[in-house]
Scaffold this motif. Sequence first.
Motif, short mmCIF file in Angstrom:
data_model
loop_
_atom_site.label_atom_id
_atom_site.label_comp_id
_atom_site.label_asym_id
_atom_site.label_seq_id
_atom_site.Cartn_x
_atom_site.Cartn_y
_atom_site.Cartn_z
N ARG A 36 0.83 -1.29 0.10
CA ARG A 36 0.07 -0.01 -0.08
C ARG A 36 0.86 1.21 0.25
NH1 ARG A 36 -5.08 -1.64 4.37
NH2 ARG A 36 -5.40 -3.68 3.20
N LYS A 37 2.06 1.18 0.69
CA LYS A 37 2.91 2.26 0.87
C LYS A 37 3.38 2.72 -0.53
CE LYS A 37 6.81 4.09 3.07
NZ LYS A 37 8.07 3.94 4.24
N GLU A 43 1.55 7.00 -6.66
CA GLU A 43 0.33 8.02 -6.97
C GLU A 43 0.77 9.39 -6.75
OE1 GLU A 43 -2.75 6.87 -4.40
OE2 GLU A 43 -3.45 5.21 -5.85
N GLU A 44 1.69 9.60 -5.82
CA GLU A 44 2.01 11.07 -5.35
C GLU A 44 3.21 11.30 -6.49
OE1 GLU A 44 3.73 10.52 -1.47
OE2 GLU A 44 1.93 10.72 -0.33
N LEU A 45 4.02 10.34 -6.86
CA LEU A 45 4.95 10.58 -7.97
C LEU A 45 4.31 11.05 -9.15
CD1 LEU A 45 7.51 7.85 -7.00
CD2 LEU A 45 7.94 10.45 -7.09
N VAL A 46 3.32 10.43 -9.69
CA VAL A 46 2.36 10.59 -10.85
C VAL A 46 2.02 12.10 -10.76
CG1 VAL A 46 0.52 10.05 -12.32
CG2 VAL A 46 1.96 8.43 -11.48
N GLU A 202 12.62 7.70 -12.08
CA GLU A 202 13.48 6.82 -11.65
C GLU A 202 12.91 6.02 -10.37
OE1 GLU A 202 18.22 6.08 -10.17
OE2 GLU A 202 17.40 8.00 -11.24
N GLU A 203 12.70 6.89 -9.60
CA GLU A 203 11.85 6.34 -8.23
C GLU A 203 10.60 5.72 -8.55
OE1 GLU A 203 11.13 5.97 -4.12
OE2 GLU A 203 13.00 6.33 -5.26
N TYR A 204 9.86 6.27 -9.30
CA TYR A 204 8.47 5.62 -9.66
C TYR A 204 8.93 4.12 -10.25
CZ TYR A 204 4.15 4.72 -12.14
OH TYR A 204 2.83 4.23 -12.71
N ASN A 205 9.83 3.96 -11.23
CA ASN A 205 10.18 2.52 -11.67
C ASN A 205 10.69 1.76 -10.43
OD1 ASN A 205 9.30 3.41 -14.20
ND2 ASN A 205 11.58 3.97 -14.80
N ARG A 206 11.58 2.30 -9.43
CA ARG A 206 11.98 1.62 -8.54
C ARG A 206 10.66 1.24 -7.48
NH1 ARG A 206 13.63 1.66 -3.32
NH2 ARG A 206 12.85 3.65 -2.69
N GLN A 207 9.74 1.99 -7.49
CA GLN A 207 8.61 1.42 -6.54
C GLN A 207 7.74 0.38 -7.35
OE1 GLN A 207 7.96 2.38 -3.41
NE2 GLN A 207 9.67 3.70 -3.43
#
Length: 348
Positions: A36-37, A43-46, A202-207
């Motif tokens: 969930r995190k 969602e925040e990154l988008v 990059e962080e989005y892809n990592r998530q």
Amino acid sequence: MENKEELLSNLYTVRQGLIFIYEKQISLTELENAKRKTILIQEELVNSFGDGTKPVSENLLKWSFYAVLMGALGNIAKFLFLGLWGEGNVRELFWYLVASAVLVFLIQKKMRQHQGSWIGLGIFISLFIVLTTPLNTIYIAIKSFMSIDILAAIVFSIISVVVVAVSLILGNLFYPRWVSFINQLIDEENRKRIEDNEMRVEEYNRQIKRNEEIAREKEQCELELNQATQVLSVFGQGWYPKDYYFMDAVDFFIASLENFKADNIKELVNLYDDTQYKATQLAYQEEMLRLQQDQFINSQKMVELLRYNNYMQAMQIGQLEAIRINTAEAASYLKNLRVQEVHNHYYN
């Protein structure tokens, strides 16, 4: 069951299996929180990829710039005109010029498409303040002509024409340079935004990768959990009551048997029900379902509630009958499960 010793031994075996199931359920709770995190972060990154602002009319901002000059020059003209009769108000001129400077600041903010409803409101208020004097001068000139006050009409008309003409001349001269300066600031902000977005992507892809890892961990955890549940079902077939496969019940059974409060499984079940722990279990299961619906599950609270959760009831009959081993093999499997010892602090 042949005797109390054998019943007690088998209850400890059931407890071994339930501890394993209990631990796996806790692991699933932690993995679900992690999932969930990651989804929330995605969602925040988008949402952060765009700044959410709308294009601003260049003509509107251009004429606002001219209005700044008209307001500043109009107030300076008023100060000089009144100064001829010794009535120039320095403080009034200062605050009008401050309002002009604020308007310039807000216009450049708007041109750079900064967020904030206060910017538009600030521009409106500042425009009203800085244009009061020049518009009032034009109004006096018109009123003087209508009242046939020739001298006043000529004086205020000249002041109005000079203020408007000089404002247009200076506006045409300095506006392109000002726009060029603002564009440089915009370019710099865009470079930073691109860099930030690249970091966000990059962080989005990592998530996303982390979410995939969590999904694999959950799948493995659920596999081990279901297998242990199937084996436990085989082991308890014919002697252990199906509605009591949860930690609180088996701990109560063991403590009651060791303290000579009952001699067989039927007496243990009746004693458990008589002490109203069954009602507690149902209430805790309802609370656990509510907890699972929260954005983030309270892990500490879930640990407490899982003592009353009968995972066996959530399994389909077909799943419980899918495994084909005998009772002895089931007992061996359960006794060899790697579990952390959960001490019974409830019924000793």
